[in-house]
Design a protein around this motif. Structure first.
Motif, PDB file in Angstrom:
ATOM      1  N   GLY A  34       0.848  -1.181   0.000  1.00 18.57           N
ATOM      2  CA  GLY A  34       0.000   0.000   0.000  1.00 18.57           C
ATOM      3  C   GLY A  34       0.881   1.227   0.000  1.00 18.57           C
ATOM      4  N   ASN A 206      -5.626   0.255   0.470  1.00 19.12           N
ATOM      5  CA  ASN A 206      -5.676   1.595  -0.102  1.00 19.12           C
ATOM      6  C   ASN A 206      -6.908   2.337   0.379  1.00 19.12           C
ATOM      7  OD1 ASN A 206      -4.716   3.730  -1.554  1.00 19.12           O
ATOM      8  ND2 ASN A 206      -4.529   2.609  -3.481  1.00 19.12           N
ATOM      9  N   LEU A 242      -2.575  -0.226  -7.132  1.00 15.48           N
ATOM     10  CA  LEU A 242      -2.121   0.816  -6.218  1.00 15.48           C
ATOM     11  C   LEU A 242      -2.457   2.207  -6.716  1.00 15.48           C
ATOM     12  CD1 LEU A 242       1.307  -0.526  -4.984  1.00 15.48           C
ATOM     13  CD2 LEU A 242      -0.731  -0.073  -3.634  1.00 15.48           C
TER      14      LEU A 242
END
Ligand SMILES: Nc1ncnc2c1ncn2[C@@H]1O[C@H](COP(=O)(O)OP(=O)(O)OP(=O)(O)O)[C@@H](O)[C@H]1O
Ligand SMILES: [Mg+2]
Lengths: 250, 558
Positions: A34, A206, A242
């Motif tokens: 992350g 995220n 991501l």
């Protein structure tokens, strides 16, 4: 090890997580990735019960984990050693919790140092060691507690690339050799190459508050090489998770 | 009768209600507080100048630091009989008495502050000095823009112990007797003695309450000042900062050492890894301004030194041979007294240490207890023990007597010493625990360690440098406590508190009977032995602490 419907906020009211669910299976090397500041270190601290969730549970073999235990052992993001103890004494610190006789403690600590490739460096103080060696001591200390779960927070982040590569190559074999009781490794990292090289399962964290936005299984055969096209494909795939704001779960 | 509850009685002095002189008490408390605060301010300002002199001139630095080291390691209170006599005899009158009191308080507060400022000046980042050189700043600009702001967090860290030290000596410094004469200057110490003489217990209670309020206000003020100081004046960068070389001394022994190792969180980063650096100011030694400054400061330092040596020689010459014979014949007895006193100091320190470890650990690990507990302990510690000890004495004497019998007075003196000192080791340890890396805490929890294992392997080693600093301060204050307690004529209820034998008692007795030669000789022996001991012992320990037990070095990161 399993995390169920976990919410967490810091005392200052900042909500870090909402509805985290993840499952780390036996015999698996699990990675959590992350962006910086998303809460990866916080999640590991929750897994180790160093922090208490606002809602939800952390389960080990189906039983809730309520406080820190040597069964779930943590390797910190910063390299932590005790400067007043030698390498061996640093490692022995976690063996001592098992109340074994002295020579047995020594034997186990020496063995743990050997596993991380530090045989012969038993009597060195942390000050006399390089960053990579110190990190090995920290890993050996965690292993010597004979945990079922190993939590590693960016274990290679403070090492130079060459040292990191060496340790990375060793670590998988160290962790899952047959006479270790270790069941699962959970590693936090923001280095995707490293993650693909090592892990079986990747959870992507995220958002704010953060949730698990994707779970990716990596079944590229080991040893894995970054030159392999499958490796590259995987890299692109993780990268897209991501960067995208909202991603459907796989 | 409760003050202000009912009838108002008119009495002779204004502001007196029900026989309690509220106005006088309030003014006395203010006078004492102003005396303490003003002397602290004087220490701070003089310290800036001296510290600047020390970084400018090597000769001055050596003299200055050696003197601080000696005075820091000797409990200066033991010289006071002699020093007071000089003030009272040579200057005399109200001014002499006032100056004597001021001098006593000043020497109680000044060393920490001077040392802290010197260390701060010495550790000003290279880059800042280079900027100053670049723009050719003069003295005032350098001071106001660089050195003074940089020293503020360090001063803030040293204020608490200094305020406590300052208040500690007020009762003995405002009123004292030499021979048959009692000298007094206006202040709460004097006022309490006066009320005590009149057996005006409500008056005394009132004095305590008012003094308590003022101390609380001062402590709260200091707390917010130090929080702001750290937030504002601490250089905010994670970059390693180049420094202007090590302070010349290894590490000062007192709490300033604690401050310099790592206090108030952020100060820590200045104390990582110090590499000997070429002094940028030395690169400009051809600069005429610096050159002249050096010479002038060197000459002043030399003059002071010559004067000190001259007075010492003069003093020694004035003592007759027969008097020397008398003093030498007394020496074995004095040394025996010193031995007893050492045993007392050790017992006080041991008890303080054990309590500090358990209580400090308890505080540091429980946030809510800590939030209220620490300000309370700071306030209590600033509350002068000699002021309230007579009441403890009165209150518990019968009880202690029934348990300890012939050792009653001995144990009460030890109690006085303990009350005077416990704070330092406690506070040192607590700061050490607070400064311990958070990761250590997590590892201890992770490994499920018990109390003793935690203490032995992690907490004691990581707090070692702080403990040493705290213990040194404790030892010094314990001597101060003994000086007051070993012979305390008319402490309360017509009784005199005294131990059977002790060097402090001998000095006290000699002073009050006017035998100055014996008092001076006793002080001298004491100073020599204690100074040598503490310089050797404390330095060894500080060196060890710095070499091996710096927990901050256990974390390798950011
Ligand atoms: N003690 C704390 N109190 C309040 N907020 C905190 C605390 N510790 C961390 N945070 C906040 O929680 C968020 C997550 O922090 P965390 O350290 O878990 O991030 P991370 O993903 O590990 O970042 P990095 O990749 O930089 O290590 C951050 O926004 C941080 O500011
Ligand atoms: Mg992190």
């Amino acid at each position: 090890m399993e995390v169920v419907d976990l919410d967490f906020r810091y005392e200052n009211g900042y909500k870090v997580f909402q509805d985290i669910n993840l499952k780390a299976e036996k015999g698996k090397f699990v990675a959590i990735v992350g962006p910086s500041g998303v809460g990866k270190s916080t999640l590991l601290r929750l897994l180790g019960a160093f922090l208490k969730p606002e809602k939800g549970q952390v389960l080990l073999h189906g039983k809730p984990v309520l406080r820190p235990t040597p069964l779930i052992s943590m390797v910190h993001q910063s390299i932590v050693t005790f400067p007043w103890m030698t390498a061996e004494e640093n490692v022995a610190l976690s063996v001592k919790t098992r109340n074994l006789p002295k020579d047995r403690v020594k034997e186990i600590s020496s063995h743990a140092l050997e596993m991380v490739g530090l045989q012969g460096f038993n009597d060195l103080y942390p000050k006399e060691m390089s960053g990579g060696m110190r990190q090995r001591v920290a890993v050996a200390r965690s292993l010597a507690a004979e945990p079922k779960i190993l939590l590693m927070d960016e274990p290679f982040a403070h090492l130079d690339e060459l040292t990191a590569e060496g340790l990375r190559q060793d670590i998988y074999n160290i962790l899952f050799n047959e006479d270790s009781p270790l069941e699962t490794v959970i590693m936090v990292s923001h280095n995707l190459t490293e993650v693909i090289e090592l892990s079986d399962t990747v959870f992507i964290l995220n958002g704010s508050p953060a949730t698990i936005v994707a779970k990716v299984d990596i079944d590229i055969p080991r040893p894995r090489s970054p030159r392999d096209p499958a490796f590259d494909q995987m890299l692109d795939r993780l990268y897209s998770y991501l960067t995208k704001k909202e991603v459907k779960k796989q | 009768m409760i003050p202000g509850a009912g009838v108002l009685l008119a009495t002779s002095s204004p502001g007196t209600i029900n026989g309690i002189p509220f106005l006088t008490i309030t003014l006395a408390v203010l006078a004492t507080s102003i005396r303490v605060l003003a002397l602290i301010l004087l220490s701070i300002i003089s310290g800036w100048l001296l510290a600047y002199g020390a970084i400018k001139s090597k000769i001055f630095e050596n003299v200055f630091i050696s003197l601080i080291e000696i005075f820091e390691s000797v409990p200066v209170i033991t010289f006071f009989p002699v020093v007071l006599i000089i003030f009272v005899n040579r200057i005399g009158g109200e001014l002499g008495v006032e100056l004597a009191a001021d001098f006593l308080v000043f020497t109680a507060v000044v060393w920490n502050i001077w040392m802290g400022e010197y260390q701060a000046f010495k550790t000003v980042p290279n880059e800042m000095v280079e900027v100053a050189n670049n723009y050719d700043y003069g003295f005032l600009d350098r001071m106001s823009m660089i050195y003074i702001p940089f020293s503020i967090p360090r001063i803030a860290a040293n204020l608490f112990p200094s305020v406590s030290d300052g208040f500690f000596y007020i009762t003995v410094s405002e009123v004292f007797s030499i021979g048959l004469t009692t000298y007094a200057t206006f202040g709460i110490g004097t006022e309490i003695s006066a009320l005590l003489a009149e057996s005006n217990y409500y008056g005394i209670l009132t004095a305590f309450i008012i003094m308590g309020l003022v101390i609380v206000v001062i402590i709260l003020g200091l707390r917010s000042f130090s929080e702001r100081a750290v937030a504002r004046y601490t250089v905010d960068t994670d970059m390693p900062i180049m420094r202007r070389g090590k302070p010349r001394i290894r590490q000062t022994a007192r709490l300033s050492a604690v401050a310099s190792l790592n206090t108030l969180g952020k100060l820590a980063k200045y104390n990582r890894e110090r590499r000997p650096q070429k002094d940028p100011e030395e690169l400009f030694s051809t600069n005429p301004r610096n050159g002249k400054g050096n010479i002038i400061i060197g000459i002043i330092a030399l003059a002071i030194l010559v004067y000190i040596v001259y007075s010492a020689v003069e003093l020694i010459m004035s003592v007759s041979a027969s008097e020397w014979g008398y003093l030498f014949s007394k020496t074995p007895y004095l040394l025996y007294g010193l031995l007893l006193d050492y045993i007392r100091v050790l017992s006080i320190t041991a008890v303080s240490l054990v309590l500090a470890l358990t209580l400090g650990y308890y505080f540091a690990t429980r946030r809510r207890v800590e939030k209220f507990g620490i300000p309370i302990i700071q306030t209590i510690s600033a509350y002068p023990v000699p002021a309230y000890f007579p009441f403890i004495f009165l209150g518990i004497y019968p009880f202690v007597d029934s348990i300890f019998g012939p050792y009653t007075e001995e144990s009460l003196v030890l109690l006085l010493g303990f009350l005077a000192t416990f704070y330092y080791v406690f506070y040192g340890f607590w700061m050490g625990v607070k400064a311990m890396p958070a990761e250590y805490n997590e590892i201890m929890r992770n490994l499920d360690m018990g109390f003793f294992r935690k203490m032995r392997y992690v907490i004691l080693p990581s707090t070692f440098p702080y403990l040493i600093a705290g213990i040194t301060s404790t030892v010094n204050s314990a001597w101060g406590g003994l000086e007051i307690g070993e012979y305390w004529p008319n402490i309360a209820g017509g009784k005199t508190l005294q131990v059977h034998a002790g060097l402090m008692k001998t000095i006290d007795l000699a002073t009050s009977s006017g035998n100055i030669a014996l008092a001076a000789w006793g002080s001298f022996l004491f100073a020599m032995i204690v100074a040598v001991y503490s310089i050797i012992f404390t330095r060894k320990m500080m060196d060890l602490a710095k070499k091996k037990y710096v927990a901050e070095e256990g974390i390798y990161s950011v």
